[in-house]
Design an enzyme around this catalytic site. Structure first.
Site, PDB file in Angstrom:
ATOM      1  N   LYS A 139       0.827  -1.206   0.000  1.00  0.00           N
ATOM      2  CA  LYS A 139       0.000   0.000   0.000  1.00  0.00           C
ATOM      3  C   LYS A 139       0.868   1.265   0.000  1.00  0.00           C
ATOM      4  O   LYS A 139       0.591   2.222  -0.726  1.00  0.00           O
ATOM      5  CB  LYS A 139      -0.918  -0.009   1.225  1.00  0.00           C
ATOM      6  CG  LYS A 139      -1.955   1.111   1.226  1.00  0.00           C
ATOM      7  CD  LYS A 139      -2.699   1.171   2.554  1.00  0.00           C
ATOM      8  CE  LYS A 139      -3.463  -0.114   2.831  1.00  0.00           C
ATOM      9  NZ  LYS A 139      -4.230  -0.011   4.106  1.00  0.00           N
ATOM     10  N   CYS A 172      34.308  20.430  32.758  1.00  0.00           N
ATOM     11  CA  CYS A 172      34.068  21.854  32.536  1.00  0.00           C
ATOM     12  C   CYS A 172      33.557  22.512  33.827  1.00  0.00           C
ATOM     13  O   CYS A 172      34.304  22.672  34.778  1.00  0.00           O
ATOM     14  CB  CYS A 172      33.110  22.036  31.355  1.00  0.00           C
ATOM     15  SG  CYS A 172      33.066  23.718  30.691  1.00  0.00           S
ATOM     16  N   HIS A 176      35.892  19.064  27.128  1.00  0.00           N
ATOM     17  CA  HIS A 176      34.788  18.117  26.966  1.00  0.00           C
ATOM     18  C   HIS A 176      35.266  16.869  26.229  1.00  0.00           C
ATOM     19  O   HIS A 176      35.102  16.753  25.007  1.00  0.00           O
ATOM     20  CB  HIS A 176      33.635  18.779  26.206  1.00  0.00           C
ATOM     21  CG  HIS A 176      32.906  19.814  26.992  1.00  0.00           C
ATOM     22  ND1 HIS A 176      31.810  19.514  27.770  1.00  0.00           N
ATOM     23  CD2 HIS A 176      33.127  21.145  27.146  1.00  0.00           C
ATOM     24  CE1 HIS A 176      31.382  20.616  28.368  1.00  0.00           C
ATOM     25  NE2 HIS A 176      32.165  21.620  28.004  1.00  0.00           N
ATOM     26  N   GLU A 211      34.010  13.996  26.108  1.00  0.00           N
ATOM     27  CA  GLU A 211      32.923  13.194  25.543  1.00  0.00           C
ATOM     28  C   GLU A 211      32.708  13.464  24.068  1.00  0.00           C
ATOM     29  O   GLU A 211      32.167  12.614  23.341  1.00  0.00           O
ATOM     30  CB  GLU A 211      31.625  13.442  26.320  1.00  0.00           C
ATOM     31  CG  GLU A 211      30.976  14.807  26.126  1.00  0.00           C
ATOM     32  CD  GLU A 211      31.471  15.875  27.089  1.00  0.00           C
ATOM     33  OE1 GLU A 211      30.758  16.873  27.285  1.00  0.00           O
ATOM     34  OE2 GLU A 211      32.574  15.712  27.642  1.00  0.00           O
TER      35      GLU A 211
END
EC number: 6.3.4.2
Length: 542
Positions: A222, A380, A514, A516
């Protein structure tokens, strides 16, 4: 010449276009192609740097100092290709540049309009800097039908006609909701979304359908019929337990094969999925688990800490453990004992943030970790709060504070007004604009030989990404060193503290940067690997 893949979204927002784009980029890489991913954001802000974390989520910072959309973090983590400033643009930035040109008279008296001036600027952005690449994936923020997104949709429509035949395709990410009372998936929202897309001149080549269950053959047929796409191009994007299983899930559903077929690339080289299989093997077969408390200010929206969440999971992958996160709003500690909230955890992480709200709670978390010898990681703002706590408690200066919170006679943390970048002096005024005025991007740092941080990195010179306008005051360095907290990382000129650590603590480290932002599932950041390893040791003691 590069081929272009435009990814749009429909039905609802937050479907995961960024993740889908990143996963497709990873699949094309696995087949040996070179890729670049770019994001077009329709909002009027110049960048997300001044937007509330509750509205936008994380601000992802690139090496070259751009504050960008969090989707660029997905792009980096999945492809390993560092993002740059020109991988993200907003309506605000485009309008700013156009108005500046108009004021200079660059348009020679022409009436400046959305078409062609805004659309031309968007097209120029998309096409610039793609030399030598096989594929460029361009994600358009928002959903089809949004008023602010119309210039972007018009621009990619025009590019579909202007690029050589076979050099542009459109993928539409949509939702197939399941209605329990009817016991079926509903295709009508997707049909209407594609109808809206076609009304502005874009016919999708592929439908990527988010669903929590298999798509029955009849619904697939469909969708193909009413959305004018081949049945094979209706791709099932089933929910998975880990985002790092998405590349494998999309490959199993045939997305990458269908993309190459749409470009007429036959036969397609087989993908090398080995590194993704290795990552998932570690995720699916943990040998233990640890609980990490994240003591933050924006815990109501987990996207505010997206890269942090992923970096912790990468630390778990490196150590073959499952990392459970205990989200704690730092304000709840203020005026109370944090012990009932923290006694059960194996590590405490205090992430970045801005402003006085919740700051005292973060200091109490740092004090608990210091006194109880629980692994502590301050990032930080988290590092700054740990230093203030140490000055107050160990150096016996109870009025120690940050000038970010107001005037103080003991400014342990103060506003940066000057710093060096690429041998050039950067200067900021205290009363200046907030947007784009922080110390942003990659900066080098020198680590003290013999320190824990140098041992973790296996180096004494590093480069990490920053996003801050306040710094720790080196005037308190000797007083802290006498109490066991050393400044084990500094900027090359020795003026900006980058890392602090306690020498008599199993694992207590604060960093101004930072880390990460640079962690990958197949290359976990050493700080997160070491932090989770320390948490594993703590789990044996709790």
């Amino acid at each position: 010449m590069a081929r272009y893949i435009f990814i749009t979204g429909g039905v609802v927002s937050s479907l995961g276009k960024g993740l889908a784009s990143a996963a497709l980029g990873a699949l094309l890489q696995a087949r040996g192609y070179t890729v670049r991913l770019r994001k077009l954001d329709p909002y009027l802000n110049i960048d997300p740097g001044t937007m509330s974390p509750y509205q936008h989520g994380e601000v992802f910072v690139t090496d070259d100092g751009a504050e960008t959309d969090l989707d660029l973090g997905h792009y980096e983590r999945f492809t390993g290709r560092p993002a740059v400033r020109d991988d993200n643009i907003t309506t605000g930035r485009i309008y700013r540049d156009i108005i500046a040109k108009e004021r200079r008279g660059d348009y020679l008296g022409a009436t400046v309009q959305v078409v062609p001036h805004v659309t031309n600027a968007i097209k120029e952005f998309i096409l610039t800097g793609n030399e030598g690449l096989d594929f460029v994936l361009v994600e358009i923020g928002g959903t089809v039908g949004d008023i602010e997104g119309l210039p972007f949709f018009e621009a990619i429509r025009q590019l579909g006609n202007e690029l050589p035949r076979g050099h542009a395709i459109y993928i539409h990410l949509t939702l197939l909701p399941y209605i329990p009372s009817a016991g079926e998936l509903k295709t009508k929202p997707t049909q209407h979304s594609v109808k809206e897309l076609r009304s502005i001149g874009i016919q999708p080549h592929i439908l990527l359908c988010r669903t929590d269950r298999p798509i029955p053959f009849e619904e697939r047929r469909k969708l193909g019929l009413f959305c004018n796409v081949r049945e094979n191009a209706v791709i099932e994007a089933r929910d998975v337990s880990s985002i790092y299983d998405v590349p494998h899930a999309y490959h199993a559903a045939g997305l990458d094969q269908e993309v190459l077929s749409a470009f007429g690339i036959e036969p397609a080289p087989k993908p090398d999925m080995s590194r993704w299989k290795a990552v998932m093997e570690r995720i699916d077969n943990p040998e233990g688990e640890v609980t990490i408390a994240i003591v933050g200010k924006y815990t109501g929206l987990k996207d505010a800490y997206k890269s942090l969440i992923e970096a912790l999971s990468h630390g778990g992958i490196a150590n073959r453990v499952r990392v459970n996160l205990d989200w704690i709003e730092s304000e709840i500690f203020e005026g109370t004992d944090p012990a009932p909230h923290l006694e059960h955890v194996h590590g405490i992480l205090v992430p970045g943030g801005f402003g006085q709200r919740g700051a005292e709670g973060k200091m109490l978390a740092a004090r608990f970790a210091r006194q109880r010898k629980v692994p502590f990681f301050g990032i930080c703002f988290g590092m700054q709060m740990a230093v203030i706590e140490a000055v107050r408690s160990l150096a016996d200066i109870p009025l120690a504070n940050s000038t970010e919170f107001g005037p103080t006679n003991e400014p342990v943390v103060g506003l940066m007004t000057e710093w060096m970048r690429d041998n050039e002096l950067q200067m900021r005024a205290a009363e200046g604009d907030l947007g784009g005025t922080m110390r942003l991007g990659a900066y080098p740092a020198l680590l003290a030989a013999g320190s824990k941080i140098a041992e973790i990195y296996g180096a004494t010179e590093i480069s990490e990404r920053h996003r801050h306008r306040y710094e720790v005051n080196t005037a308190y360095r000797e007083q802290l060193a006498e109490k066991g907290m050393i400044f084990s990382g500094l900027s090359p000129d020795g003026l900006l503290p980058e890392v602090v650590e306690f020498q008599d603590h199993p694992w207590f480290i604060g960093v101004q940067y930072h880390p990460e932002l640079k962690s990958r599932p197949f290359a976990p950041h050493p700080l997160f690997s070491s932090f989770i390893a320390a948490a594993m040791e703590q789990s044996r003691l709790v």
